[in-house]
Design a protein around this motif. Structure first.
Motif, PDB file in Angstrom:
ATOM      1  N   UNK A 171       1.066-108.515  15.318  1.00 17.82           N
ATOM      2  CA  UNK A 171      -0.203-108.963  14.750  1.00 17.82           C
ATOM      3  C   UNK A 171       0.073-109.383  13.311  1.00 17.82           C
ATOM      4  N   UNK A 172      -0.498-110.490  12.907  1.00 18.23           N
ATOM      5  CA  UNK A 172      -0.191-110.983  11.568  1.00 18.23           C
ATOM      6  C   UNK A 172      -1.447-111.297  10.766  1.00 18.23           C
ATOM      7  N   UNK A 173      -1.221-111.620   9.504  1.00 17.56           N
ATOM      8  CA  UNK A 173      -2.320-111.946   8.606  1.00 17.56           C
ATOM      9  C   UNK A 173      -1.868-113.032   7.644  1.00 17.56           C
ATOM     10  N   UNK A 174      -2.762-113.957   7.336  1.00 19.25           N
ATOM     11  CA  UNK A 174      -2.494-115.014   6.370  1.00 19.25           C
ATOM     12  C   UNK A 174      -3.768-115.322   5.600  1.00 19.25           C
ATOM     13  N   UNK A 175      -3.624-116.073   4.523  1.00 19.86           N
ATOM     14  CA  UNK A 175      -4.761-116.402   3.657  1.00 19.86           C
ATOM     15  C   UNK A 175      -5.061-117.891   3.731  1.00 19.86           C
ATOM     16  N   UNK A 176      -6.327-118.222   3.925  1.00 21.90           N
ATOM     17  CA  UNK A 176      -6.722-119.619   4.033  1.00 21.90           C
ATOM     18  C   UNK A 176      -6.613-120.348   2.693  1.00 21.90           C
ATOM     19  N   UNK A 177      -6.167-121.577   2.758  1.00 19.92           N
ATOM     20  CA  UNK A 177      -6.221-122.461   1.601  1.00 19.92           C
ATOM     21  C   UNK A 177      -7.689-122.629   1.207  1.00 19.92           C
ATOM     22  N   UNK A 178      -7.983-122.462  -0.083  1.00 18.52           N
ATOM     23  CA  UNK A 178      -9.351-122.604  -0.550  1.00 18.52           C
ATOM     24  C   UNK A 178     -10.220-121.395  -0.308  1.00 18.52           C
ATOM     25  N   UNK A 179      -9.600-120.234  -0.034  1.00 19.24           N
ATOM     26  CA  UNK A 179     -10.382-119.012   0.187  1.00 19.24           C
ATOM     27  C   UNK A 179     -11.289-118.732  -1.011  1.00 19.24           C
ATOM     28  N   UNK A 180     -12.545-118.441  -0.738  1.00 17.65           N
ATOM     29  CA  UNK A 180     -13.509-118.216  -1.822  1.00 17.65           C
ATOM     30  C   UNK A 180     -13.230-116.916  -2.572  1.00 17.65           C
ATOM     31  N   UNK A 181     -12.657-115.964  -1.879  1.00 22.90           N
ATOM     32  CA  UNK A 181     -12.383-114.659  -2.493  1.00 22.90           C
ATOM     33  C   UNK A 181     -10.874-114.430  -2.503  1.00 22.90           C
ATOM     34  N   UNK A 182     -10.158-115.328  -3.145  1.00 20.65           N
ATOM     35  CA  UNK A 182      -8.708-115.356  -3.073  1.00 20.65           C
ATOM     36  C   UNK A 182      -8.077-114.064  -3.579  1.00 20.65           C
ATOM     37  N   UNK A 183      -8.577-113.505  -4.673  1.00 17.76           N
ATOM     38  CA  UNK A 183      -7.980-112.285  -5.209  1.00 17.76           C
ATOM     39  C   UNK A 183      -8.181-111.100  -4.267  1.00 17.76           C
ATOM     40  N   UNK A 184      -9.367-111.005  -3.699  1.00 18.97           N
ATOM     41  CA  UNK A 184      -9.632-109.937  -2.741  1.00 18.97           C
ATOM     42  C   UNK A 184      -8.749-110.098  -1.502  1.00 18.97           C
ATOM     43  N   UNK A 185      -8.572-111.353  -1.068  1.00 16.66           N
ATOM     44  CA  UNK A 185      -7.724-111.625   0.094  1.00 16.66           C
ATOM     45  C   UNK A 185      -6.288-111.189  -0.178  1.00 16.66           C
ATOM     46  N   UNK A 186      -5.786-111.504  -1.371  1.00 15.82           N
ATOM     47  CA  UNK A 186      -4.414-111.126  -1.721  1.00 15.82           C
ATOM     48  C   UNK A 186      -4.270-109.605  -1.795  1.00 15.82           C
ATOM     49  N   UNK A 187      -5.283-108.939  -2.330  1.00 13.90           N
ATOM     50  CA  UNK A 187      -5.241-107.491  -2.388  1.00 13.90           C
ATOM     51  C   UNK A 187      -5.227-106.878  -0.985  1.00 13.90           C
ATOM     52  N   UNK A 188      -6.014-107.473  -0.101  1.00 11.53           N
ATOM     53  CA  UNK A 188      -6.062-106.970   1.267  1.00 11.53           C
ATOM     54  C   UNK A 188      -4.701-107.124   1.948  1.00 11.53           C
ATOM     55  N   UNK A 189      -4.112-108.311   1.846  1.00 14.15           N
ATOM     56  CA  UNK A 189      -2.810-108.554   2.467  1.00 14.15           C
ATOM     57  C   UNK A 189      -1.757-107.626   1.867  1.00 14.15           C
ATOM     58  N   UNK A 190      -1.781-107.473   0.553  1.00 10.83           N
ATOM     59  CA  UNK A 190      -0.820-106.583  -0.098  1.00 10.83           C
ATOM     60  C   UNK A 190      -0.975-105.148   0.405  1.00 10.83           C
ATOM     61  N   UNK A 191      -2.218-104.719   0.589  1.00 18.42           N
ATOM     62  CA  UNK A 191      -2.466-103.347   1.048  1.00 18.42           C
ATOM     63  C   UNK A 191      -1.922-103.111   2.448  1.00 18.42           C
ATOM     64  N   UNK A 192      -1.940-104.119   3.322  1.00 17.25           N
ATOM     65  CA  UNK A 192      -1.509-103.951   4.707  1.00 17.25           C
ATOM     66  C   UNK A 192      -0.073-103.464   4.825  1.00 17.25           C
TER      67      UNK A 192
END
Length: 250
Positions: A171-192
């Protein structure tokens, strides 16, 4: 609509090809084995399913149950096996692609499986139900977390962790280009990929991908998992699918 995509190696690469994902690999995932890293760091595999065989405990004893993929070709199981079709693009077919890649099974094994005249369905849920209700005695593939859920509901089944190792779909995770909550997305991925998240993943019935990630309760220590990767799917699965369709032509 969303900030992150969470899927499998069968789907996420297509999102990346379309230019929809950014490249992001946090420090927490620095030690992640490369087999779990997507093209240009566009996605990262955080956990793996644990797949194996299973059997109906009302019809089969633990002593008599197959212990390996080789055992399932024993003539006594002819007409008693349930499985998802390999002739279509399926999770089972994709997972077994890793077993082919690693030399666990080959065309001769699949020919032997076809000769067993299994009950074949296009839906994994139907293949599982066939074993639960006793229509079949042996199931070719069930993820451990599905098995635990079915057992909790009273299903008369037991899982077998094959001697050759289990099959797995990451199972994987990635961040969308143009994500509105980019910092939160990066924190989430980092936490995983933190020890805390990898422990939580194990508690959910999936195996974490980070080195030293805890094992899943109820699974053998040191269990080998043959996990499919996106490169094998992209480069080889088409050929495997053709072989499946030739072998399971009836």
């Amino acid at each position: 609509m969303g900030d992150v995509v969470a899927s499998t190696p069968a789907d996420t690469p297509e999102v990346g090809k379309a230019g929809r994902l950014i490249s992001f690999r946090p420090e927490t995932a620095a030690a992640l084995p490369e087999i779990y890293v997507g093209n240009e760091d566009q996605w990262l595999d955080w956990g793996m399913t644990i797949g194996g065989m299973f059997y109906n405990t009302s019809n089969v004893t633990a002593e008599d149950a197959p212990k390996s993929y080789a055992d399932i070709l024993d003539p006594k199981w002819k007409g008693r096996i349930s499985m998802t079709s390999f002739r279509i693009i399926s999770g089972t077919g994709q997972a077994f692609a890793a077993a082919i890649r690693d030399g666990v099974v080959d065309r001769a094994w699949f020919e032997g499986l076809a000769a067993q005249e299994p009950f074949v369905t296009e839906r994994a849920s139907a293949a599982t139900l066939a074993v639960v209700n006793g229509q079949s005695d042996i199931g070719l593939d069930i993820p451990f977390h599905y098995y635990v859920e079915a057992k909790a509901k009273g299903a008369p089944i037991e899982m077998v962790f094959p001697a050759e190792g289990g099959i797995s779909i990451p199972r994987n995770v990635g961040i969308f280009e143009g994500a509105k909550n980019i910092n939160a997305a990066k924190l989430f991925v980092a936490w995983m990929f933190t020890p805390e998240a990898q422990a939580a993943i194990a508690q959910s019935g999936l195996q974490g991908t980070m080195p030293g990630a805890p094992g899943v309760d109820g699974t053998p220590e040191g269990l080998t998992l043959h996990a499919i990767d996106w490169k094998t799917l992209q480069e080889n699965y088409g050929g495997y699918l053709t072989m499946f369709q030739e072998v399971f032509s009836q």
